[in-house]
Structure formats: structure tokens, C-alpha cells
Motif scaffolding. Structure first.
Motif, PDB file in Angstrom:
ATOM      1  N   MET A  15       0.837  -1.196   0.000  1.00  0.00           N
ATOM      2  CA  MET A  15       0.000   0.000   0.000  1.00  0.00           C
ATOM      3  C   MET A  15       0.882   1.260   0.000  1.00  0.00           C
ATOM      4  O   MET A  15       1.955   1.263   0.594  1.00  0.00           O
ATOM      5  CB  MET A  15      -0.911   0.015   1.226  1.00  0.00           C
ATOM      6  CG  MET A  15      -1.918  -1.115   1.261  1.00  0.00           C
ATOM      7  SD  MET A  15      -3.122  -0.990  -0.071  1.00  0.00           S
ATOM      8  CE  MET A  15      -4.187  -2.371   0.304  1.00  0.00           C
ATOM      9  N   SER A  16       0.403   2.332  -0.643  1.00  0.00           N
ATOM     10  CA  SER A  16       1.181   3.553  -0.754  1.00  0.00           C
ATOM     11  C   SER A  16       1.131   4.368   0.530  1.00  0.00           C
ATOM     12  O   SER A  16       0.292   4.167   1.406  1.00  0.00           O
ATOM     13  CB  SER A  16       0.639   4.399  -1.918  1.00  0.00           C
ATOM     14  OG  SER A  16      -0.653   4.889  -1.603  1.00  0.00           O
ATOM     15  N   LEU A  17       2.069   5.340   0.609  1.00  0.00           N
ATOM     16  CA  LEU A  17       2.110   6.238   1.758  1.00  0.00           C
ATOM     17  C   LEU A  17       0.819   7.057   1.849  1.00  0.00           C
ATOM     18  O   LEU A  17       0.304   7.312   2.944  1.00  0.00           O
ATOM     19  CB  LEU A  17       3.321   7.170   1.638  1.00  0.00           C
ATOM     20  CG  LEU A  17       3.492   8.217   2.748  1.00  0.00           C
ATOM     21  CD1 LEU A  17       3.648   7.546   4.106  1.00  0.00           C
ATOM     22  CD2 LEU A  17       4.681   9.113   2.444  1.00  0.00           C
ATOM     23  N   ILE A  18       0.281   7.455   0.699  1.00  0.00           N
ATOM     24  CA  ILE A  18      -0.964   8.224   0.685  1.00  0.00           C
ATOM     25  C   ILE A  18      -2.103   7.406   1.293  1.00  0.00           C
ATOM     26  O   ILE A  18      -2.911   7.916   2.074  1.00  0.00           O
ATOM     27  CB  ILE A  18      -1.310   8.666  -0.746  1.00  0.00           C
ATOM     28  CG1 ILE A  18      -0.360   9.790  -1.194  1.00  0.00           C
ATOM     29  CG2 ILE A  18      -2.759   9.147  -0.836  1.00  0.00           C
ATOM     30  CD1 ILE A  18      -0.608  10.276  -2.591  1.00  0.00           C
ATOM     31  N   PHE A  19      -2.165   6.113   0.950  1.00  0.00           N
ATOM     32  CA  PHE A  19      -3.219   5.245   1.486  1.00  0.00           C
ATOM     33  C   PHE A  19      -3.152   5.197   3.006  1.00  0.00           C
ATOM     34  O   PHE A  19      -4.170   5.343   3.696  1.00  0.00           O
ATOM     35  CB  PHE A  19      -3.090   3.838   0.906  1.00  0.00           C
ATOM     36  CG  PHE A  19      -4.023   2.835   1.539  1.00  0.00           C
ATOM     37  CD1 PHE A  19      -5.343   2.747   1.125  1.00  0.00           C
ATOM     38  CD2 PHE A  19      -3.569   1.997   2.554  1.00  0.00           C
ATOM     39  CE1 PHE A  19      -6.207   1.822   1.712  1.00  0.00           C
ATOM     40  CE2 PHE A  19      -4.431   1.077   3.151  1.00  0.00           C
ATOM     41  CZ  PHE A  19      -5.748   0.997   2.720  1.00  0.00           C
ATOM     42  N   TRP A  20      -1.961   4.990   3.557  1.00  0.00           N
ATOM     43  CA  TRP A  20      -1.826   4.902   5.007  1.00  0.00           C
ATOM     44  C   TRP A  20      -2.077   6.241   5.682  1.00  0.00           C
ATOM     45  O   TRP A  20      -2.565   6.292   6.811  1.00  0.00           O
ATOM     46  CB  TRP A  20      -0.448   4.357   5.371  1.00  0.00           C
ATOM     47  CG  TRP A  20      -0.325   2.896   5.046  1.00  0.00           C
ATOM     48  CD1 TRP A  20       0.494   2.320   4.124  1.00  0.00           C
ATOM     49  CD2 TRP A  20      -1.078   1.829   5.629  1.00  0.00           C
ATOM     50  NE1 TRP A  20       0.305   0.963   4.082  1.00  0.00           N
ATOM     51  CE2 TRP A  20      -0.658   0.624   4.999  1.00  0.00           C
ATOM     52  CE3 TRP A  20      -2.066   1.758   6.610  1.00  0.00           C
ATOM     53  CZ2 TRP A  20      -1.185  -0.618   5.335  1.00  0.00           C
ATOM     54  CZ3 TRP A  20      -2.594   0.516   6.940  1.00  0.00           C
ATOM     55  CH2 TRP A  20      -2.162  -0.646   6.313  1.00  0.00           C
ATOM     56  N   THR A  21      -1.756   7.335   4.990  1.00  0.00           N
ATOM     57  CA  THR A  21      -2.085   8.662   5.517  1.00  0.00           C
ATOM     58  C   THR A  21      -3.598   8.820   5.634  1.00  0.00           C
ATOM     59  O   THR A  21      -4.105   9.344   6.637  1.00  0.00           O
ATOM     60  CB  THR A  21      -1.520   9.767   4.604  1.00  0.00           C
ATOM     61  OG1 THR A  21      -0.090   9.638   4.527  1.00  0.00           O
ATOM     62  CG2 THR A  21      -1.862  11.151   5.147  1.00  0.00           C
ATOM     63  N   GLN A  22      -4.319   8.361   4.623  1.00  0.00           N
ATOM     64  CA  GLN A  22      -5.779   8.417   4.659  1.00  0.00           C
ATOM     65  C   GLN A  22      -6.338   7.605   5.827  1.00  0.00           C
ATOM     66  O   GLN A  22      -7.238   8.058   6.549  1.00  0.00           O
ATOM     67  CB  GLN A  22      -6.341   7.892   3.327  1.00  0.00           C
ATOM     68  CG  GLN A  22      -6.027   8.786   2.137  1.00  0.00           C
ATOM     69  CD  GLN A  22      -6.360   8.112   0.817  1.00  0.00           C
ATOM     70  OE1 GLN A  22      -5.924   6.995   0.555  1.00  0.00           O
ATOM     71  NE2 GLN A  22      -7.132   8.789  -0.010  1.00  0.00           N
ATOM     72  N   ILE A  23      -5.807   6.398   6.019  1.00  0.00           N
ATOM     73  CA  ILE A  23      -6.279   5.525   7.106  1.00  0.00           C
ATOM     74  C   ILE A  23      -5.986   6.144   8.468  1.00  0.00           C
ATOM     75  O   ILE A  23      -6.842   6.131   9.376  1.00  0.00           O
ATOM     76  CB  ILE A  23      -5.632   4.127   7.001  1.00  0.00           C
ATOM     77  CG1 ILE A  23      -6.039   3.443   5.683  1.00  0.00           C
ATOM     78  CG2 ILE A  23      -6.024   3.272   8.196  1.00  0.00           C
ATOM     79  CD1 ILE A  23      -7.537   3.258   5.515  1.00  0.00           C
ATOM     80  N   VAL A  24      -4.793   6.697   8.639  1.00  0.00           N
ATOM     81  CA  VAL A  24      -4.413   7.308   9.918  1.00  0.00           C
ATOM     82  C   VAL A  24      -5.348   8.468  10.258  1.00  0.00           C
ATOM     83  O   VAL A  24      -5.777   8.620  11.410  1.00  0.00           O
ATOM     84  CB  VAL A  24      -2.947   7.778   9.879  1.00  0.00           C
ATOM     85  CG1 VAL A  24      -2.635   8.688  11.073  1.00  0.00           C
ATOM     86  CG2 VAL A  24      -2.004   6.584   9.885  1.00  0.00           C
ATOM     87  N   LEU A  25      -5.677   9.288   9.270  1.00  0.00           N
ATOM     88  CA  LEU A  25      -6.579  10.420   9.507  1.00  0.00           C
ATOM     89  C   LEU A  25      -7.956   9.942   9.961  1.00  0.00           C
ATOM     90  O   LEU A  25      -8.552  10.486  10.897  1.00  0.00           O
ATOM     91  CB  LEU A  25      -6.709  11.270   8.242  1.00  0.00           C
ATOM     92  CG  LEU A  25      -5.510  12.154   7.881  1.00  0.00           C
ATOM     93  CD1 LEU A  25      -5.720  12.795   6.517  1.00  0.00           C
ATOM     94  CD2 LEU A  25      -5.304  13.230   8.942  1.00  0.00           C
ATOM     95  N   ILE A  26      -8.478   8.922   9.283  1.00  0.00           N
ATOM     96  CA  ILE A  26      -9.800   8.395   9.638  1.00  0.00           C
ATOM     97  C   ILE A  26      -9.792   7.850  11.074  1.00  0.00           C
ATOM     98  O   ILE A  26     -10.672   8.171  11.881  1.00  0.00           O
ATOM     99  CB  ILE A  26     -10.220   7.292   8.648  1.00  0.00           C
ATOM    100  CG1 ILE A  26     -10.434   7.886   7.256  1.00  0.00           C
ATOM    101  CG2 ILE A  26     -11.492   6.586   9.130  1.00  0.00           C
ATOM    102  CD1 ILE A  26     -10.577   6.844   6.162  1.00  0.00           C
ATOM    103  N   VAL A  27      -8.802   7.034  11.385  1.00  0.00           N
ATOM    104  CA  VAL A  27      -8.710   6.432  12.723  1.00  0.00           C
ATOM    105  C   VAL A  27      -8.518   7.512  13.786  1.00  0.00           C
ATOM    106  O   VAL A  27      -9.138   7.454  14.864  1.00  0.00           O
ATOM    107  CB  VAL A  27      -7.556   5.407  12.772  1.00  0.00           C
ATOM    108  CG1 VAL A  27      -7.331   4.920  14.201  1.00  0.00           C
ATOM    109  CG2 VAL A  27      -7.852   4.228  11.847  1.00  0.00           C
ATOM    110  N   MET A  28      -7.678   8.489  13.508  1.00  0.00           N
ATOM    111  CA  MET A  28      -7.405   9.548  14.479  1.00  0.00           C
ATOM    112  C   MET A  28      -8.663  10.322  14.836  1.00  0.00           C
ATOM    113  O   MET A  28      -8.995  10.510  16.015  1.00  0.00           O
ATOM    114  CB  MET A  28      -6.346  10.505  13.930  1.00  0.00           C
ATOM    115  CG  MET A  28      -5.963  11.631  14.884  1.00  0.00           C
ATOM    116  SD  MET A  28      -4.855  12.825  14.106  1.00  0.00           S
ATOM    117  CE  MET A  28      -5.977  13.612  12.918  1.00  0.00           C
TER     118      MET A  28
END
Length: 244
Positions: A1-14
Motif C-alpha cells: 500500500m502507498s504512503l498516501i493510502f496509510w495517511t488516509q487511514i491514519v486520519l480516519i482512525v485519528m
């Protein structure tokens, strides 16, 4: 998975965790500045529904970001850009609305502060994104080619060792000193195959022009495939460098 994908997931979880902690656990200390307020002010803010409003705002942001993320799995394009626009508009719009729940003597200041921040941040980010995503311009002078715009560079024809058209942009490991957003990259990036390189590319476009110079590789994409190919032809005419 790309860095952008994990950035999106982190924002949602946060945002989801903050919403849960504030709404369910009443962890109001997580709200910026709330814990330093006087007890009387904290009680009045709670009666006005201010911390509860912050919790609902975070839940709204988490839900909206999650919906856009889910749509991306069904071919919804530019999900990251849309998420960022939703985040900025939702966050600052929510803060402006929440200023009405401040204590009376601080409502006007909270409204003005939130509004000014919204204009400065959204305006600044918009200008940066528009500048960074603008197609690069290349000018061919008598002795050098000039790449204008963000992280622009002048390259002497004598420093060009070779040029070639690639079917796609090589894999990029990380940004060293540059602008990177969505498919756009300008500035210095570390690539897996070529090492440190100067990029002026839209990753979605093919072909990609690779110019090998004495200072390192330079990657370019034009506004169209034909423009990129035309740049390659111009370089061949201006230099004696062999095409790989």
C-alpha cells in the motif's frame, strides 16, 4: 500500500478515536485549550455544548473521510485530493460554527480567529496545490534549456549526457526536497533505480522524459504525450548526446 493510502487511514482512525473519547468518555482535555480554562468557563462551555460539538465535528470528519476512502476502492478517482478538500472545509467550517457555543465574551474573538485561519490556511494550501500541479514549462535557449516554475532548473546542453523516453515513471522511494501531492512531484526525490533525481512529473502521464546530466537524472512530463515527445526531439537537435 502507498504512503498516501496509510495517511488516509491514519486520519480516519485519528478523528474516530478523538470523537469516541470526547463523546463517550468525556475526555474534554483532548480539546485544544479546554484544560487550561477556568473551571467556571469549562462548565459554561459544557452547558453550551461546545466540547460535544467538537466531538460531533470529529465524528463527521471521520465518517466523511471513510466514505470517500471506500468509494476509492470502486474506481472513484482523486480520492485523496477530495478528502483533503473535505477535511479543510469541514474542519474550519465546523470551528466557525462552534464559535457560537463559546462563552459570550469570547464568541466574537473565536469567530474572527477561526475565519482568519480558514482563509489563510485554505487560501495558502490552494495556491500551493495550484502551483505544484501546474504543467511545467520548458524553454530551449541557445546554450541551455530552462525548466520554469516550482523548483525550476536551467540545464546546459553541455551537461546533458543522454535522453530517453520511458513508458512510466520509475518507483519513487521518498521525497528529499520537493513538492509531492497525489500524482504530482516537483523537486528532488529518491528513486529506487536512479537514486537522487530531479522530478517535474505527473505520474499519470506517459511517456516520461529522462534526461541524464552531469548533476544527476531529471524526469519530465509535459501537458500531453506529444509535448513530452517534442521536448525529446528538441534535446536531440540541441545536443550531441546519444539517446539510450
Amino acid at each position: 500500500m502507498s504512503l498516501i493510502f496509510w495517511t488516509q487511514i491514519v486520519l480516519i482512525v485519528m478523528f474516530a478515536l478523538f470523537a469516541y473519547a470526547i463523546l463517550k468518555k468525556k475526555a474534554y482535555f483532548l480539546i485544544s485549550g479546554f484544560a487550561t480554562r477556568a473551571d467556571a468557563e469549562q462548565e459554561e462551555l459544557i452547558r453550551n455544548g461546545y466540547p460535544q460539538g467538537v466531538g460531533r465535528l470529529f465524528f463527521f470528519l471521520a465518517a466523511g473521510l471513510a466514505v470517500i476512502q471506500i468509494l476509492s476502492f470502486f474506481g472513484f478517482s482523486h480520492s485523496f485530493e477530495i478528502q483533503m478538500a473535505f477535511l479543510f472545509l469541514g474542519l474550519f467550517g465546523g470551528l466557525i460554527l462552534l464559535s457560537r457555543k463559546e462563552i459570550p465574551q469570547k464568541r466574537k474573538r473565536a469567530f474572527i480567529t477561526s475565519s482568519v485561519m480558514a482563509v489563510l490556511v485554505i487560501g495558502g494550501v490552494s495556491v500551493l496545490l495550484l502551483t505544484g500541479s501546474r504543467p511545467v514549462a520548458v524553454t530551449f535557449g541557445p546554450d541551455s534549456l530552462d525548466i520554469s516554475g516550482m523548483y525550476g532548473e536551467e540545464i546546459s546542453y553541455q551537461d546533458i549526457q543522454s535522453s530517453e523516453l520511458l513508458e512510466r515513471m520509475p518507483d519513487v522511494s521518498y521525497k528529499e526536497n520537493g513538492f509531492g501531492f497525489s500524482s504530482f512531484a516537483k523537486g528532488w526525490f529518491k528513486t529506487k533505480e536512479y537514486g537522487s533525481a530531479l522530478l517535474f512529473v505527473d505520474m499519470r502521464k506517459q511517456p516520461v522524459l529522462l534526461i541524464k546530466t552531469t548533476d544527476g537524472p531529471v524526469f519530465l512530463t509535459g501537458a500531453s504525450n506529444a509535448q513530452t515527445q517534442q521536448w525529446k526531439k528538441k534535446i536531440d537537435e540541441k545536443t550531441d548526446a546519444p539517446a539510450d
